[in-house]
Design a protein around this motif. Sequence first.
Motif, PDB file in Angstrom:
ATOM      1  N   ASP A   1       0.812  -1.216   0.000  1.00  0.00           N
ATOM      2  CA  ASP A   1       0.000   0.000   0.000  1.00  0.00           C
ATOM      3  C   ASP A   1       0.849   1.273   0.000  1.00  0.00           C
ATOM      4  O   ASP A   1       0.345   2.349  -0.303  1.00  0.00           O
ATOM      5  N   TYR A   2       2.110   1.175   0.333  1.00  0.00           N
ATOM      6  CA  TYR A   2       2.994   2.339   0.336  1.00  0.00           C
ATOM      7  C   TYR A   2       3.370   2.779  -1.082  1.00  0.00           C
ATOM      8  O   TYR A   2       3.734   3.927  -1.300  1.00  0.00           O
ATOM      9  N   VAL A   3       3.324   1.862  -2.045  1.00  0.00           N
ATOM     10  CA  VAL A   3       3.797   2.144  -3.393  1.00  0.00           C
ATOM     11  C   VAL A   3       2.608   2.179  -4.346  1.00  0.00           C
ATOM     12  O   VAL A   3       1.839   1.224  -4.418  1.00  0.00           O
ATOM     13  N   THR A   4       2.476   3.275  -5.096  1.00  0.00           N
ATOM     14  CA  THR A   4       1.373   3.379  -6.047  1.00  0.00           C
ATOM     15  C   THR A   4       1.603   2.456  -7.235  1.00  0.00           C
ATOM     16  O   THR A   4       2.722   1.992  -7.476  1.00  0.00           O
ATOM     17  N   GLU A   5       0.558   2.210  -7.989  1.00  0.00           N
ATOM     18  CA  GLU A   5       0.650   1.318  -9.154  1.00  0.00           C
ATOM     19  C   GLU A   5       1.538   1.908 -10.251  1.00  0.00           C
ATOM     20  O   GLU A   5       2.137   1.166 -11.018  1.00  0.00           O
ATOM     21  N   GLU A   6       1.633   3.242 -10.335  1.00  0.00           N
ATOM     22  CA  GLU A   6       2.390   3.897 -11.403  1.00  0.00           C
ATOM     23  C   GLU A   6       3.850   4.140 -11.033  1.00  0.00           C
ATOM     24  O   GLU A   6       4.601   4.686 -11.830  1.00  0.00           O
ATOM     25  N   ASN A   7       4.253   3.776  -9.850  1.00  0.00           N
ATOM     26  CA  ASN A   7       5.611   4.044  -9.384  1.00  0.00           C
ATOM     27  C   ASN A   7       6.617   3.214 -10.180  1.00  0.00           C
ATOM     28  O   ASN A   7       6.426   2.015 -10.374  1.00  0.00           O
ATOM     29  N   PRO A   8       7.713   3.831 -10.662  1.00  0.00           N
ATOM     30  CA  PRO A   8       8.716   3.090 -11.439  1.00  0.00           C
ATOM     31  C   PRO A   8       9.426   1.998 -10.633  1.00  0.00           C
ATOM     32  O   PRO A   8      10.052   1.113 -11.214  1.00  0.00           O
ATOM     33  N   VAL A   9       9.302   2.032  -9.331  1.00  0.00           N
ATOM     34  CA  VAL A   9       9.930   1.004  -8.495  1.00  0.00           C
ATOM     35  C   VAL A   9       9.363  -0.379  -8.831  1.00  0.00           C
ATOM     36  O   VAL A   9      10.079  -1.380  -8.778  1.00  0.00           O
ATOM     37  N   ARG A  10       8.106  -0.431  -9.198  1.00  0.00           N
ATOM     38  CA  ARG A  10       7.499  -1.715  -9.569  1.00  0.00           C
ATOM     39  C   ARG A  10       8.153  -2.299 -10.814  1.00  0.00           C
ATOM     40  O   ARG A  10       8.383  -3.500 -10.904  1.00  0.00           O
ATOM     41  N   ALA A  11       8.476  -1.452 -11.797  1.00  0.00           N
ATOM     42  CA  ALA A  11       9.147  -1.922 -13.012  1.00  0.00           C
ATOM     43  C   ALA A  11      10.564  -2.389 -12.693  1.00  0.00           C
ATOM     44  O   ALA A  11      11.020  -3.407 -13.218  1.00  0.00           O
ATOM     45  N   VAL A  12      11.250  -1.665 -11.824  1.00  0.00           N
ATOM     46  CA  VAL A  12      12.604  -2.063 -11.420  1.00  0.00           C
ATOM     47  C   VAL A  12      12.564  -3.406 -10.711  1.00  0.00           C
ATOM     48  O   VAL A  12      13.400  -4.277 -10.966  1.00  0.00           O
ATOM     49  N   ASP A  13      11.583  -3.599  -9.854  1.00  0.00           N
ATOM     50  CA  ASP A  13      11.448  -4.850  -9.109  1.00  0.00           C
ATOM     51  C   ASP A  13      11.274  -6.036 -10.055  1.00  0.00           C
ATOM     52  O   ASP A  13      11.971  -7.046  -9.939  1.00  0.00           O
ATOM     53  N   VAL A  14      10.386  -5.907 -11.022  1.00  0.00           N
ATOM     54  CA  VAL A  14      10.140  -6.995 -11.977  1.00  0.00           C
ATOM     55  C   VAL A  14      11.359  -7.212 -12.860  1.00  0.00           C
ATOM     56  O   VAL A  14      11.754  -8.360 -13.128  1.00  0.00           O
ATOM     57  N   PHE A  15      11.989  -6.128 -13.320  1.00  0.00           N
ATOM     58  CA  PHE A  15      13.152  -6.236 -14.200  1.00  0.00           C
ATOM     59  C   PHE A  15      14.302  -6.974 -13.519  1.00  0.00           C
ATOM     60  O   PHE A  15      14.872  -7.906 -14.086  1.00  0.00           O
ATOM     61  N   VAL A  16      14.638  -6.575 -12.305  1.00  0.00           N
ATOM     62  CA  VAL A  16      15.778  -7.195 -11.611  1.00  0.00           C
ATOM     63  C   VAL A  16      15.467  -8.643 -11.236  1.00  0.00           C
ATOM     64  O   VAL A  16      16.346  -9.503 -11.283  1.00  0.00           O
TER      65      VAL A  16
ATOM     66  N   TYR B   1      20.242   0.221  -5.656  1.00  0.00           N
ATOM     67  CA  TYR B   1      21.135   1.067  -6.441  1.00  0.00           C
ATOM     68  C   TYR B   1      20.380   1.738  -7.585  1.00  0.00           C
ATOM     69  O   TYR B   1      20.539   2.939  -7.834  1.00  0.00           O
ATOM     70  N   ILE B   2      19.551   0.977  -8.290  1.00  0.00           N
ATOM     71  CA  ILE B   2      18.777   1.540  -9.403  1.00  0.00           C
ATOM     72  C   ILE B   2      17.788   2.577  -8.881  1.00  0.00           C
ATOM     73  O   ILE B   2      17.585   3.623  -9.505  1.00  0.00           O
ATOM     74  N   TYR B   3      17.169   2.305  -7.744  1.00  0.00           N
ATOM     75  CA  TYR B   3      16.258   3.272  -7.134  1.00  0.00           C
ATOM     76  C   TYR B   3      16.992   4.588  -6.854  1.00  0.00           C
ATOM     77  O   TYR B   3      16.479   5.672  -7.140  1.00  0.00           O
ATOM     78  N   GLY B   4      18.181   4.500  -6.297  1.00  0.00           N
ATOM     79  CA  GLY B   4      18.965   5.699  -6.027  1.00  0.00           C
ATOM     80  C   GLY B   4      19.333   6.447  -7.294  1.00  0.00           C
ATOM     81  O   GLY B   4      19.300   7.680  -7.344  1.00  0.00           O
ATOM     82  N   TYR B   5      19.650   5.714  -8.341  1.00  0.00           N
ATOM     83  CA  TYR B   5      20.003   6.333  -9.611  1.00  0.00           C
ATOM     84  C   TYR B   5      18.802   7.063 -10.203  1.00  0.00           C
ATOM     85  O   TYR B   5      18.920   8.193 -10.684  1.00  0.00           O
TER      86      TYR B   5
ATOM     87  N   ARG C   1      18.112  10.264  -8.252  1.00  0.00           N
ATOM     88  CA  ARG C   1      19.287  11.137  -8.104  1.00  0.00           C
ATOM     89  C   ARG C   1      19.786  11.199  -6.670  1.00  0.00           C
ATOM     90  O   ARG C   1      20.089  12.266  -6.139  1.00  0.00           O
ATOM     91  N   ILE C   2      19.856  10.052  -6.052  1.00  0.00           N
ATOM     92  CA  ILE C   2      20.381   9.960  -4.690  1.00  0.00           C
ATOM     93  C   ILE C   2      21.801   9.418  -4.790  1.00  0.00           C
ATOM     94  O   ILE C   2      22.006   8.265  -5.144  1.00  0.00           O
ATOM     95  N   GLN C   3      22.780  10.259  -4.477  1.00  0.00           N
ATOM     96  CA  GLN C   3      24.171   9.853  -4.614  1.00  0.00           C
ATOM     97  C   GLN C   3      24.779   9.400  -3.292  1.00  0.00           C
ATOM     98  O   GLN C   3      25.708   8.611  -3.271  1.00  0.00           O
TER      99      GLN C   3
END
Length: 87
Positions: free
Chosen positions: A22-37, A69-73, A76-78
């Motif tokens: 419930d913390y992450v919306t359906e449109e959040n790119p984190v979901r795509a990163v999760d599936v990709f990795v 790491y991808i989330y940080g990239y 723009r979290i360095q």
Amino acid sequence: MKRFIEGEDRGQGTLLPEHLEDYVTEENPVRAVDVFVDELDMAILGFARVVPAKTGRPAYHPAVLLKLYIYGYLNRIQSSRRLEREA
């Protein structure tokens, strides 16, 4: 992922909110990163510690660290300390 540090199950019900998802919306790119990795074969890509050591403290799975790491990239979290706060 035996012998790796494991996080909370996203489907596990908690007090607030009802699920971790419930913390992450359906449109959040984190979901795509999760599936990709999750679809990557980490051993073929050359990640050294895909097979955990039999002794010592368990490590984090390389896929989890790559997602972070991808989330940080993408955001723009360095700084590793800022990335820790975000996670």
